[in-house]
Write a protein that holds these residues in place. Structure first.
Motif, PDB file in Angstrom:
ATOM      1  N   PHE A   1       0.836  -1.203   0.000  1.00 16.81           N
ATOM      2  CA  PHE A   1       0.000   0.000   0.000  1.00 16.81           C
ATOM      3  C   PHE A   1       0.872   1.255   0.000  1.00 16.81           C
ATOM      4  O   PHE A   1       0.580   2.223  -0.702  1.00 16.81           O
ATOM      5  N   ALA A   2       1.938   1.246   0.789  1.00 15.09           N
ATOM      6  CA  ALA A   2       2.836   2.403   0.853  1.00 15.09           C
ATOM      7  C   ALA A   2       3.440   2.698  -0.510  1.00 15.09           C
ATOM      8  O   ALA A   2       3.550   3.867  -0.909  1.00 15.09           O
ATOM      9  N   ASN A   3       3.842   1.667  -1.222  1.00 13.69           N
ATOM     10  CA  ASN A   3       4.415   1.867  -2.560  1.00 13.69           C
ATOM     11  C   ASN A   3       3.418   2.542  -3.494  1.00 13.69           C
ATOM     12  O   ASN A   3       3.775   3.458  -4.243  1.00 13.69           O
ATOM     13  N   GLU A   4       2.165   2.103  -3.441  1.00 14.11           N
ATOM     14  CA  GLU A   4       1.142   2.716  -4.292  1.00 14.11           C
ATOM     15  C   GLU A   4       0.855   4.152  -3.867  1.00 14.11           C
ATOM     16  O   GLU A   4       0.718   5.043  -4.707  1.00 14.11           O
ATOM     17  N   LEU A   5       0.765   4.385  -2.574  1.00 14.81           N
ATOM     18  CA  LEU A   5       0.472   5.733  -2.085  1.00 14.81           C
ATOM     19  C   LEU A   5       1.625   6.696  -2.352  1.00 14.81           C
ATOM     20  O   LEU A   5       1.397   7.872  -2.636  1.00 14.81           O
ATOM     21  N   SER A   6       2.847   6.219  -2.289  1.00 15.71           N
ATOM     22  CA  SER A   6       3.982   7.109  -2.568  1.00 15.71           C
ATOM     23  C   SER A   6       3.983   7.529  -4.039  1.00 15.71           C
ATOM     24  O   SER A   6       4.416   8.644  -4.358  1.00 15.71           O
ATOM     25  N   LYS A   7       3.479   6.684  -4.915  1.00 16.87           N
ATOM     26  CA  LYS A   7       3.331   7.059  -6.331  1.00 16.87           C
ATOM     27  C   LYS A   7       2.337   8.210  -6.484  1.00 16.87           C
ATOM     28  O   LYS A   7       2.409   8.978  -7.431  1.00 16.87           O
ATOM     29  N   ARG A   8       1.411   8.308  -5.524  1.00 13.19           N
ATOM     30  CA  ARG A   8       0.401   9.379  -5.537  1.00 13.19           C
ATOM     31  C   ARG A   8       0.841  10.575  -4.696  1.00 13.19           C
ATOM     32  O   ARG A   8       0.035  11.385  -4.280  1.00 13.19           O
ATOM     33  N   LYS A   9       2.144  10.628  -4.411  1.00 10.32           N
ATOM     34  CA  LYS A   9       2.778  11.774  -3.733  1.00 10.32           C
ATOM     35  C   LYS A   9       2.449  11.893  -2.247  1.00 10.32           C
ATOM     36  O   LYS A   9       2.502  12.969  -1.686  1.00 10.32           O
ATOM     37  N   PHE A  10       2.100  10.779  -1.597  1.00 17.51           N
ATOM     38  CA  PHE A  10       1.925  10.784  -0.156  1.00 17.51           C
ATOM     39  C   PHE A  10       3.285  10.595   0.509  1.00 17.51           C
ATOM     40  O   PHE A  10       4.146   9.889  -0.008  1.00 17.51           O
ATOM     41  N   THR A  11       3.474  11.218   1.663  1.00 21.09           N
ATOM     42  CA  THR A  11       4.642  10.959   2.493  1.00 21.09           C
ATOM     43  C   THR A  11       4.283   9.788   3.401  1.00 21.09           C
ATOM     44  O   THR A  11       3.231   9.797   4.039  1.00 21.09           O
ATOM     45  N   ILE A  12       5.154   8.797   3.454  1.00 21.19           N
ATOM     46  CA  ILE A  12       4.869   7.565   4.184  1.00 21.19           C
ATOM     47  C   ILE A  12       5.767   7.468   5.415  1.00 21.19           C
ATOM     48  O   ILE A  12       6.974   7.679   5.329  1.00 21.19           O
ATOM     49  N   ILE A  13       5.153   7.112   6.543  1.00 22.91           N
ATOM     50  CA  ILE A  13       5.891   6.873   7.784  1.00 22.91           C
ATOM     51  C   ILE A  13       5.393   5.556   8.370  1.00 22.91           C
ATOM     52  O   ILE A  13       4.186   5.299   8.395  1.00 22.91           O
ATOM     53  N   PHE A  14       6.317   4.734   8.824  1.00 25.61           N
ATOM     54  CA  PHE A  14       5.979   3.488   9.498  1.00 25.61           C
ATOM     55  C   PHE A  14       6.314   3.617  10.976  1.00 25.61           C
ATOM     56  O   PHE A  14       7.351   4.171  11.336  1.00 25.61           O
TER      57      PHE A  14
END
Length: 90
Positions: free
Chosen positions: A26-39
């Motif tokens: 999911f993070a990989n897909e969301l980062s393509k949509r310009k979201f900043t990802i934090i775990f």
């Protein structure tokens, strides 16, 4: 406006790594949509945390933080699954 998604997931030999791997997808897909990802992860398995760190920021919970977090994971509280989060954004 910065769009930030935070994934809260753990992995260990006892609980496995399936949830972390699904969250990474999911993070990989969301980062393509310009979201900043934090775990946010408990530091059970350095191998999986290092895998996450290759692409995303990771906040590792320490033992003292785990004690207070246990209160939040009581049966009265529910965690939102990554799929629900993804679906709510689309």
């Amino acid at each position: 406006m910065t769009k930030i998604i935070v994934f809260r997931c753990d992995s260990s030999s006892r609980i496995g790594s399936g949830h972390v791997n699904r969250c990474l997808n999911f993070a990989n897909e969301l980062s393509k949509r310009k979201f900043t990802i934090i775990f946010i992860c408990r530091s059970y398995s350095s191998a999986i945390i290092n895998k996450i760190k290759k692409s995303y920021a990771v906040l590792e919970l320490t033992h003292s933080e785990l004690c207070s977090e246990e209160l939040l994971s009581s049966p009265d509280h529910q965690e939102i699954d990554a799929l629900e989060t993804f679906n709510s954004l689309c």
